[in-house]
Structure formats: structure tokens, C-alpha cells
Scaffold this motif. Structure first.
Motif, PDB file in Angstrom:
ATOM      1  N   UNK A   1     -14.732  -1.726 -12.630  1.00  0.00           N
ATOM      2  CA  UNK A   1     -15.073  -2.822 -13.545  1.00  0.00           C
ATOM      3  C   UNK A   1     -15.823  -2.290 -14.755  1.00  0.00           C
ATOM      4  N   UNK A   2     -16.686  -1.331 -14.535  1.00  0.00           N
ATOM      5  CA  UNK A   2     -17.545  -0.845 -15.613  1.00  0.00           C
ATOM      6  C   UNK A   2     -16.918   0.292 -16.406  1.00  0.00           C
ATOM      7  N   UNK A   3     -16.126   1.150 -15.762  1.00  0.00           N
ATOM      8  CA  UNK A   3     -15.712   2.406 -16.393  1.00  0.00           C
ATOM      9  C   UNK A   3     -14.219   2.534 -16.605  1.00  0.00           C
ATOM     10  N   UNK A   4     -13.464   1.466 -16.442  1.00  0.00           N
ATOM     11  CA  UNK A   4     -12.021   1.548 -16.611  1.00  0.00           C
ATOM     12  C   UNK A   4     -11.568   0.485 -17.606  1.00  0.00           C
ATOM     13  N   UNK A   5     -10.468   0.772 -18.307  1.00  0.00           N
ATOM     14  CA  UNK A   5      -9.936  -0.167 -19.295  1.00  0.00           C
ATOM     15  C   UNK A   5      -8.813  -1.025 -18.742  1.00  0.00           C
ATOM     16  N   UNK A   6      -7.922  -0.441 -17.957  1.00  0.00           N
ATOM     17  CA  UNK A   6      -6.837  -1.188 -17.325  1.00  0.00           C
ATOM     18  C   UNK A   6      -6.642  -0.625 -15.921  1.00  0.00           C
ATOM     19  N   UNK A   7      -6.549  -1.501 -14.947  1.00  0.00           N
ATOM     20  CA  UNK A   7      -6.301  -1.118 -13.562  1.00  0.00           C
ATOM     21  C   UNK A   7      -5.063  -1.867 -13.073  1.00  0.00           C
ATOM     22  N   UNK A   8      -4.004  -1.143 -12.790  1.00  0.00           N
ATOM     23  CA  UNK A   8      -2.778  -1.718 -12.235  1.00  0.00           C
ATOM     24  C   UNK A   8      -2.897  -1.684 -10.719  1.00  0.00           C
ATOM     25  N   UNK A   9      -2.900  -2.868 -10.099  1.00  0.00           N
ATOM     26  CA  UNK A   9      -3.122  -2.984  -8.658  1.00  0.00           C
ATOM     27  C   UNK A   9      -1.801  -2.827  -7.915  1.00  0.00           C
ATOM     28  N   UNK A  10      -1.812  -1.954  -6.928  1.00  0.00           N
ATOM     29  CA  UNK A  10      -0.660  -1.719  -6.055  1.00  0.00           C
ATOM     30  C   UNK A  10      -1.132  -1.831  -4.613  1.00  0.00           C
ATOM     31  N   UNK A  11      -0.226  -2.201  -3.728  1.00  0.00           N
ATOM     32  CA  UNK A  11      -0.547  -2.140  -2.302  1.00  0.00           C
ATOM     33  C   UNK A  11       0.700  -1.764  -1.521  1.00  0.00           C
ATOM     34  N   UNK A  12       0.486  -1.078  -0.423  1.00  0.00           N
ATOM     35  CA  UNK A  12       1.596  -0.535   0.360  1.00  0.00           C
ATOM     36  C   UNK A  12       2.415  -1.622   1.046  1.00  0.00           C
ATOM     37  N   UNK A  13       1.797  -2.729   1.374  1.00  0.00           N
ATOM     38  CA  UNK A  13       2.542  -3.803   2.045  1.00  0.00           C
ATOM     39  C   UNK A  13       3.635  -4.354   1.141  1.00  0.00           C
ATOM     40  N   UNK A  14       3.336  -4.573  -0.125  1.00  0.00           N
ATOM     41  CA  UNK A  14       4.360  -5.030  -1.056  1.00  0.00           C
ATOM     42  C   UNK A  14       5.435  -3.968  -1.232  1.00  0.00           C
ATOM     43  N   UNK A  15       5.051  -2.697  -1.270  1.00  0.00           N
ATOM     44  CA  UNK A  15       6.040  -1.635  -1.407  1.00  0.00           C
ATOM     45  C   UNK A  15       6.962  -1.542  -0.215  1.00  0.00           C
ATOM     46  N   UNK A  16       6.429  -1.704   0.985  1.00  0.00           N
ATOM     47  CA  UNK A  16       7.269  -1.682   2.177  1.00  0.00           C
ATOM     48  C   UNK A  16       8.281  -2.831   2.158  1.00  0.00           C
ATOM     49  N   UNK A  17       7.839  -4.012   1.797  1.00  0.00           N
ATOM     50  CA  UNK A  17       8.747  -5.158   1.796  1.00  0.00           C
ATOM     51  C   UNK A  17       9.826  -5.007   0.735  1.00  0.00           C
ATOM     52  N   UNK A  18       9.501  -4.469  -0.421  1.00  0.00           N
ATOM     53  CA  UNK A  18      10.523  -4.258  -1.439  1.00  0.00           C
ATOM     54  C   UNK A  18      11.564  -3.247  -0.989  1.00  0.00           C
ATOM     55  N   UNK A  19      11.123  -2.170  -0.336  1.00  0.00           N
ATOM     56  CA  UNK A  19      12.074  -1.173   0.146  1.00  0.00           C
ATOM     57  C   UNK A  19      12.968  -1.734   1.240  1.00  0.00           C
ATOM     58  N   UNK A  20      12.423  -2.547   2.128  1.00  0.00           N
ATOM     59  CA  UNK A  20      13.224  -3.099   3.210  1.00  0.00           C
ATOM     60  C   UNK A  20      14.163  -4.205   2.727  1.00  0.00           C
ATOM     61  N   UNK A  21      13.658  -5.100   1.881  1.00  0.00           N
ATOM     62  CA  UNK A  21      14.441  -6.259   1.478  1.00  0.00           C
ATOM     63  C   UNK A  21      15.459  -5.929   0.405  1.00  0.00           C
ATOM     64  N   UNK A  22      15.075  -5.170  -0.591  1.00  0.00           N
ATOM     65  CA  UNK A  22      15.941  -4.957  -1.751  1.00  0.00           C
ATOM     66  C   UNK A  22      16.679  -3.621  -1.699  1.00  0.00           C
ATOM     67  N   UNK A  23      16.036  -2.584  -1.217  1.00  0.00           N
ATOM     68  CA  UNK A  23      16.679  -1.275  -1.173  1.00  0.00           C
ATOM     69  C   UNK A  23      17.355  -0.994   0.161  1.00  0.00           C
ATOM     70  N   UNK A  24      17.210  -1.901   1.126  1.00  0.00           N
ATOM     71  CA  UNK A  24      17.878  -1.794   2.423  1.00  0.00           C
ATOM     72  C   UNK A  24      17.513  -0.493   3.143  1.00  0.00           C
ATOM     73  N   UNK A  25      16.231  -0.154   3.100  1.00  0.00           N
ATOM     74  CA  UNK A  25      15.721   1.014   3.818  1.00  0.00           C
ATOM     75  C   UNK A  25      15.026   0.507   5.074  1.00  0.00           C
ATOM     76  N   UNK A  26      15.552   0.776   6.258  1.00  0.00           N
ATOM     77  CA  UNK A  26      14.974   0.181   7.481  1.00  0.00           C
ATOM     78  C   UNK A  26      13.519   0.591   7.719  1.00  0.00           C
TER      79      UNK A  26
END
Length: 569
Positions: free
Chosen positions: A293-318
């Protein structure tokens, strides 16, 4: 050669280094640079200059001996003969300066030899400085594009990533240096310790990590000195571990004081709701957020749960892995910086992102999405148009942050950047954005009616063979400042932290590393204020100027009515 806009990448901890491995493969592919730092066009030219000799062995054409011709022999006074000295055909060599008046066969004194050596050294320095300006214009343009992330080595004509790899334990960095692209990096840019942070923010911030702060700053200083127009730092890390959270905050704090006017952008992996990598993850994420909050200008938030669901649902990676998630993150990171590297109808710079997406300094936590996201083996796909890929980038299942109860009506944006890459029409792209604004899929806060920043880049992102994505001729990446980010902060960090800290569980590990227990309460209060700021931004706010305008329309403004009332009083 045009002036560069350089970016220094900083990869911290195991997650940041693994993200960096995928990112640099993406950058090398887009700039046609091999994993050894050599450009593809140069490699082809070198292959053309190779041929087999009489022993059926490959060797350079210039190194092959040629038989002497009669014209190559010069007769001497004593009746002997010697080969004629011919000028070199190498265009990279500069003509040598003629020797001044004097006997060329004499040895000369020591002072003359020293002077000649100094002249030779200075001429070599000037030759290196003029090397780029003497190259063809097409090659200068190629080097200028890659100069954002790569340093061009004039001595051996190779490209070296401008990056810092730092971890408090050596195994992950050793894996990178021993991998197929280990020769791509400069080994002096690796900073590694002998013991890890043990998932402890205090170890990375106060005790173990503080010992490697000077070495990391020295690596960054050397890279900044080599830049012409250094622009920003790009962090890759996870806030749930010890190195990324603790040392990341410490390094960002020092960079804020040393390079105060340089932007700092972070791709940070935050704790997910149903997935966790360690027990004390809420503690580390809370303290790291306090530093961001104090020392950064932009923080892009990522999380592994969203990444797992995108790979399984859209990229068809089991069974997706971190490798598959990092490949997707590489596409988003490449899109954010493509405006600095490639040309297009509407450029997009780092300062443009800060101006259009950050309404207040504290509210700089972004949500990103990408479209299209099609599996490489998918047969039935929708039509790839500007409107379709724009709509898909704003869908919650295409976002890199998991929102459990996403509602497009109540989750409003304070600023949106839409980045188009590939063969996109400006008219169709603007039409897609206008259609999105008129629909119910995207809502802006009441005090920001415009909301959109559109960027268009001609160069399409390169698709790696193992990323699982179907190659398309256009792509859309969305980076938005949405008020819904307050919910992951509240559920994934604040709520879990309150449960653990109410019993003072695991607190002694942090206090034992030199951290004061009062920092927990300070960081928790700061996070609560951040959540309130995002929630208040979503509420309808009326200003005095708006009230007076409405009053003038109703005939109750500052006109005669108000003054008469004051006179009667």
C-alpha cells in the motif's frame, strides 16, 4: 537508435523465479531471441557462413585456408618471396590508423608504447559506443524493441535479460541456471542465500533477508546505470511466502527512497479462498499488503485457484500445474508492456496506466482478464471478433482473481485499460467498448463516467508450443480497478487472520525474529481502511458542485432566492 524505455524485472522467492522463467521464454519468443541470447536472424547468417571441409567437418568459411595465387606473392630484394598482405573483408573491423612519422621497424621507448596502448583502449571504447549507430536501420529497430527488457551486449552481439533473481535458498536459482535457458542470464544478477525464509515474513524482512539487501541493490544499481531512460520496476512474487512478502516489502521500501520517481508494478500471487500453500499465509499476506500500500504504484492481484479453474475449464487440462498458470500470466504481463516495445495506432505506456487506473494512491490493486482463452485442441470455437474477445475478457471466469459472488451490477470499475493486440480494427474495437458500456456486463462508478483507456498494438503475442492456447490473430487483455477486490482482502486475508491472531497462534515465530507484535495490529488496521476505501468508492457520492447544479435546474440556486432570504434575516 532511438532512446529506450527500460524496465528492470525483479523475481523474488520460489514463485517469482518460476514466474520469471515462463516470462522470459515469452519475451524471447516475441523478440525472436534464442534461449542463448542470440537473435534468430543472426543465427541464420552464421549458418550461411559455415560449410564442410575436406574432412567432412563443419567450420567457418573465413577460417578455411585458401591456396596462394601467383598474384598473392610479392618478390623481395633478396630473391625470396612473401605473401601479399590483403585487407580484411570483415565489415565490422575499423580501418587502422596510420603510424606517425618515424621508423616503423624500431621498437620505440616505453612512453610511446604506453601512449599507443591508451589510444587503442580509447578507440575500442569509442567503437563500442558507435557500434549501434553504425548498424543498419532495420537491425537498430529490432534491438530497440528488445531493449525494454534486454541489455544488448556489443562485444558478442547477444541480448541479456535485465533482471534480478533473488531467493534466500539456492535450489530454485540453481534450477534456472542449470536449465536449457540458463546461459541466457548473467550469473552475476543471481542473489541467493544459504537458508530459506521458512515461510516467515519476519525472517525475510528483518533477519535473513536484510543480509542480502545490499547485494540486491548493487545488482539493480549496475543495471540502472546501463539504461538510457529507465522507466519502472516490475516485481514478480507471492505474498504468502517468506521471501516474497518479507524481502519484497523491504526491497520496495529501499527502492522508493533511492528511485522515488520510478514506478513500481507488481504481479503478486495472493492467497486463494480454498487453496493455501502454508499455514501462516494470512500473516504474511497481511504484512506484505501493508508494505505494498505504501511502497507500490500498481499491484496486479493473481491467485492460483483462478488459474487452476481457467486451465481446467478453458484449456482442457485435467491436472494443471504451476507451469501452466505461469504461461497464462506471461501473456498478461507481456500485454501490459507491449506498448513500450511495439508500435500501434494507440500506444500504451506505464505512465498511462498510472494516470488512468489509480484514482487515489492507496487504491492501486488491479484485476486482470484475458480473451480469447481457447484450448489448443478445441474444434468448436466462437468467431474471433473484437466484440467477442472484449466480452470474454470481462467475464469472471476469464479473470486471474477468483470472485465467489461476482455481480456485474454492484462490482463497479473505477478505471479500465483494454489492450488489443494483433489484427484489430480501431473502429471495431471502439464499437466493442461502446457496446460493452451500454450493456449490463460492465458498470462504472458514478463519479467516473468515461472509465476506459483503449490501446492497440499491431504485434500479436507469440504462442509457445506448450502453453495450451490456440493461436489466434488477435487478443484482448483487460486490466481494471474494480471495487470487488475488497472481498478477497476481507475473506482470504482479514477473516483468516482474525481467527488465528485471536489465539495468538504462531506469533512467537515472528516476534523471535525481531518483529514487534504491534505491527500486526497496525497492518490489520491499514487493511481495514483499504477495504473501507474500496467500499466507499462504490457508493454514490454527491459533491457540493453537483448539488448546486441540481438546485439551479429546480430554481433554488444562488440566484435571487438565497440572497433575499439572507436579507430578510
Amino acid at each position: 537508435m532511438t532512446a529506450g524505455r527500460e524496465i528492470i524485472s525483479i523475481h523474488l522467492g520460489q514463485a517469482g523465479i518460476q514466474m520469471g522463467a515462463s516470462l522470459w521464454e515469452q519475451y524471447c519468443k516475441e523478440h525472436r531471441i534464442g534461449l542463448d541470447g542470440v537473435r534468430s536472424d543472426k543465427r541464420y547468417k552464421l549458418m550461411e557462413r559455415m560449410r564442410k571441409n575436406d574432412k567432412d567437418e563443419w567450420e567457418s568459411v573465413n577460417e578455411q585456408p585458401k591456396p596462394l595465387q601467383p598474384s598473392d606473392v610479392v618478390a623481395q630484394d633478396d630473391g625470396s618471396s612473401m605473401p601479399r598482405v590483403r585487407k580484411s573483408n570483415d565489415i565490422n573491423l575499423r580501418p587502422q590508423k596510420k603510424i606517425d612519422d618515424g621508423d616503423p621497424t624500431s621498437n620505440g621507448n616505453t612512453t610511446t608504447t604506453t601512449t599507443n596502448n591508451n589510444k587503442t583502449s580509447s578507440s575500442n571504447t569509442e567503437r563500442k559506443q558507435q557500434e549501434l549507430s553504425d548498424l543498419p536501420q532495420t537491425l537498430q529497430a529490432v534491438i530497440a524493441e528488445s531493449n525494454v527488457f534486454f541489455s544488448y551486449n556489443v562485444a558478442n552481439d547477444t541480448h541479456v535479460p535485465r533482471a534480478l533473481f533473488m531467493d534466500l535458498e539456492p535450489n530454485v536459482i540453481d534450477d534456472v541456471s542449470n536449465s536449457a535457458f540458463g546461459s541466457l542470464f548473467n550469473a552475476s544478477y543471481f542473489v541467493k542465500g544459504a537458508e530459506d525464509a521458512a515461510n516467515n515474513y519476519a525472517r525475510g524482512h528483518y533477519t535473513v533477508g536484510a543480509e542480502y539487501l545490499e547485494a540486491s541493490l548493487e545488482v539493480i544499481r549496475k543495471q540502472v546505470e546501463q539504461c538510457e531512460h529507465f522507466q519502472s520496476f516490475l516485481f514478480n512474487m507471492a505474498v504468502g511466502g517468506g521471501t516474497g512478502s518479507g524481502f519484497g516489502g523491504l526491497l520496495a521500501q529501499e527502492l522508493s527512497s533511492l528511485y522515488r520517481k520510478k514506478a513500481k508494478i507488481s504481479f503478486s500471487i495472493y492467497p486463494a479462498f480454498q487453496m493455501s500453500t502454508c499455514v501462516v499465509e494470512p500473516y504474511n499476506a497481511l504484512l506484505a499488503t501493508h508494505d505494498l500500500i505504501e511502497n507500490n504504484n500498481i499491484t496486479v492481484i493473481l491467485d492460483n485457484e483462478a488459474g487452476y479453474e481457467m486451465c481446467q475449464r478453458h484449456l482442457q487440462i485435467p491436472r494443471p500445474s504451476y507451469f501452466n498458470i505461469n504461461r497464462l500470466i506471461g501473456k498478461v504481463s507481456s500485454a501490459i508492456t507491449c506498448g513500450l516495445r511495439f508500435t500501434g495506432p494507440q500506444q500504451f505506456m506505464i505512465n498511462d496506466m498510472l494516470t488512468n487506473l489509480v484514482p487515489y494512491p492507496r487504491l492501486h490493486f488491479m484485476t486482470c482478464g484475458m480473451g480469447p482463452m481457447l484450448a489448443d485442441k478445441a474444434d468448436d470455437v466462437y468467431e474471433i471478433t473484437e466484440e467477442n474477445i472484449t466480452s470474454s475478457a470481462f467475464r469472471s471466469d476469464h479473470m486471474f482473481t477468483k470472485y465467489l459472488d461476482w455481480d456485474a451490477q454492484t462490482d463497479r470499475y473505477m478505471g479500465i485499460s483494454v489492450i488489443y493486440r494483433g489484427h484489430c480494427s480501431p473502429k471495431a474495437a471502439n464499437g466493442a467498448v461502446q457496446s460493452l458500456k451500454s450493456s449490463d456486463k460492465v458498470q462504472l462508478v458514478d463519479w467516473c463516467p468515461t472509465g476506459f483507456k483503449i490501446s492497440m498494438i499491431d504485434r500479436m503475442p507469440s504462442f509457445l508450443g506448450d502453453d495450451g492456447l490456440k493461436p489466434t490473430d488477435r487478443q484482448c487483455v483487460m486490466v481494471g480497478n474494480n471495487t470487488a477486490v475488497a472481498r478477497p482482502f476481507s475473506r482470504n486475508i482479514a477473516h483468516k487472520y482474525d481467527l488465528m491472531y485471536s489465539q495468538r497462534a504462531f506469533v512467537h515465530w515472528y516476534v523471535g525474529e525481531g518483529m514487534e507484535e504491534g505491527e500486526f495490529a497496525e497492518a490489520r488496521e491499514d487493511l481495514e481502511m483499504l477495504i473501507m476505501d474500496y467500499n466507499n468508492s462504490n457508493n454514490e457520492q454527491m459533491t457540493d458542485r453537483v448539488d448546486m447544479a441540481d438546485a439551479d435546474e429546480n430554481g433554488d440556486g444562488d440566484g435571487g432566492g438565497g440572497d433575499d432570504d439572507n436579507v430578510d434575516e
